[in-house]
Design an enzyme around this catalytic site. Structure first.
Site, PDB file in Angstrom:
ATOM      1  N   CYS A 132       0.838  -1.203   0.000  1.00 13.39           N
ATOM      2  CA  CYS A 132       0.000   0.000   0.000  1.00 13.39           C
ATOM      3  C   CYS A 132       0.873   1.253   0.000  1.00 13.39           C
ATOM      4  CB  CYS A 132      -0.933  -0.013   1.205  1.00 13.39           C
ATOM      5  SG  CYS A 132      -1.985   1.457   1.287  1.00 13.39           S
ATOM      6  N   CYS A 135      -0.453   4.134   2.077  1.00 10.06           N
ATOM      7  CA  CYS A 135      -0.243   4.028   3.530  1.00 10.06           C
ATOM      8  C   CYS A 135       1.213   4.306   3.898  1.00 10.06           C
ATOM      9  CB  CYS A 135      -0.560   2.614   4.031  1.00 10.06           C
ATOM     10  SG  CYS A 135      -1.949   1.826   3.263  1.00 10.06           S
ATOM     11  N   ASP A 136       2.141   3.800   3.118  1.00 14.44           N
ATOM     12  CA  ASP A 136       3.532   3.742   3.569  1.00 14.44           C
ATOM     13  C   ASP A 136       4.511   4.609   2.774  1.00 14.44           C
ATOM     14  OD1 ASP A 136       2.757   1.891   5.511  1.00 14.44           O
ATOM     15  OD2 ASP A 136       2.946   0.219   4.120  1.00 14.44           O
TER      16      ASP A 136
END
Ligand code: NAP
Length: 307
Positions: A132, A135-136
């Site tokens: 992701c 997200c990261d």
């Protein structure tokens, strides 16, 4: 028999359980064998509102669970293997052999990100290996990273990562992308993205965090090394809908097709869908949570009408 059962314990399932428990419906949550869902495979979560300092994925899920328990939700560490949705109460069997019945069902079983399956790749999940970028990606400021895949997700993730990374290698196993032309062009015209065609990842190096990749040329078989500190997989997701095949309307890839887009309604009255099990587009913790709220409200209204 439970009035309402929730399948899944990611943000969608737990938000559904929270709303259902606050409606005094005493939901039972079958949380599966990876309680907390996909967020438990990430480390810092900085994009869930309400946590200005960020929060660790597993802790966020623990807190959501505690909030549900405070209002009476019950949890079972077990998962559904068969479901008979042909009449109410719906009947299901679980992996541990329990037979359960429910008047209403919220399916929030999610979709599992596909990984390559390499031992070191799986070991370093959350430590440089991610599925992701949204997200990261932020954690890779000024670093060199790699994205694997040739579909729209890979194009989108690679392009997104150029906001942070110094360089993004886009690794694809063939010599052409399956992504839509517009998404391809966006990636191909980005000077920070370098495409490595006909290439697969053979191994991931690093003791506690990603330090590099071993690549293999799919034409010549030759191996080489690539210095990157991040590896992003964008090779698709697998929706967790196996027990419902042949009963619920699913799309070609197995995701639940909603009866009315924007709601949680499925083709079966009394069965509601929440989160990534139907959402192939947003796939965020916060959108899954919102979707779980909708499913709970739809389920509550349904139960009120079927006392
Ligand atoms: P996808 O279209 O199925 O693409 C998966 C990619 O991963 C393919 O290029 C495939 O290679 C590669 N791949 C699969 N298994 C692999 C393996 N073991 N090793 C190496 N490579 C592997 O998946 P997606 O990109 O996640 O897209 C899913 C759906 O969502 C699509 O319908 C897509 O259009 C949609 N989507 C849309 C948007 C958007 O419009 N904004 C954004 C994201 C996703 P091959 O090509 O060789 O098979």
């Amino acid at each position: 028999m439970s009035r309402v059962v929730v399948l899944g314990s990611g943000p969608a399932g737990l938000t559904a359980a929270l709303y259902l428990s606050r409606a005094n419906l005493a939901p039972v949550v079958y949380e599966g064998f990876q309680p907390g869902g996909q967020l438990t495979t990430t480390t810092d979560v900085d994009n869930f509102p309400g946590f200005p300092e960020g929060i660790m994925g597993p802790e966020l899920m623990e807190r959501m669970k505690g909030q549900c328990e405070r209002f009476g939700a019950k949890f079972e560490m077990d998962e559904i293997v068969t479901a008979d949705l042909s009449s109410r109460p719906f009947k299901m069997t679980t992996s541990l052999g329990a037979e359960i019945e429910a008047d209403a069902l919220v399916i929030a079983t999610g979709a599992t990100a596909r990984y390559l399956g390499l031992e070191n790749e799986l070991r370093l999940r959350g430590h440089g290996v991610s599925a992701c970028a949204t997200c990261d990606g932020f954690f890779f400021q000024g670093q060199d990273v790699a994205v694997v895949g040739g579909g729209d997700s890979a194009m989108e993730e690679a392009t997104f990562l150029t906001k942070f990374a110094r360089k993004v290698y886009l690794i694809h196993r063939r010599d052409s992308f399956r992504a839509s032309k517009i998404m391809q062009d966006r990636a191909l015209n980005n000077e920070r993205i370098e495409v490595l065609w006909n290439t697969t990842v053979a191994d991931v190096k690093g003791a506690d965090a990603v330090e590099g990749l071993v690549l293999q040329d799919t034409v010549t078989g030759e191996t080489s090394e690539l210095d990157v500190t991040g590896l992003f997989l964008a090779i698709g997701h697998i929706p967790n809908t196996a027990p419902f095949k042949g009963q619920l309307d699913l799309d070609g890839e197995g995701y639940i097709s909603l009866k009315v887009p924007g709601t949680s309604l499925t083709n079966i009255e009394g069965v509601f869908s929440a989160g990534d099990v139907h959402d192939t587009n947003y796939r965020q913790a916060i959108t899954a949570a919102g979707s779980g709220c909708k499913a709970a409200m739809d389920a509550e209204r349904f139960l009120e009408g079927h006392e």
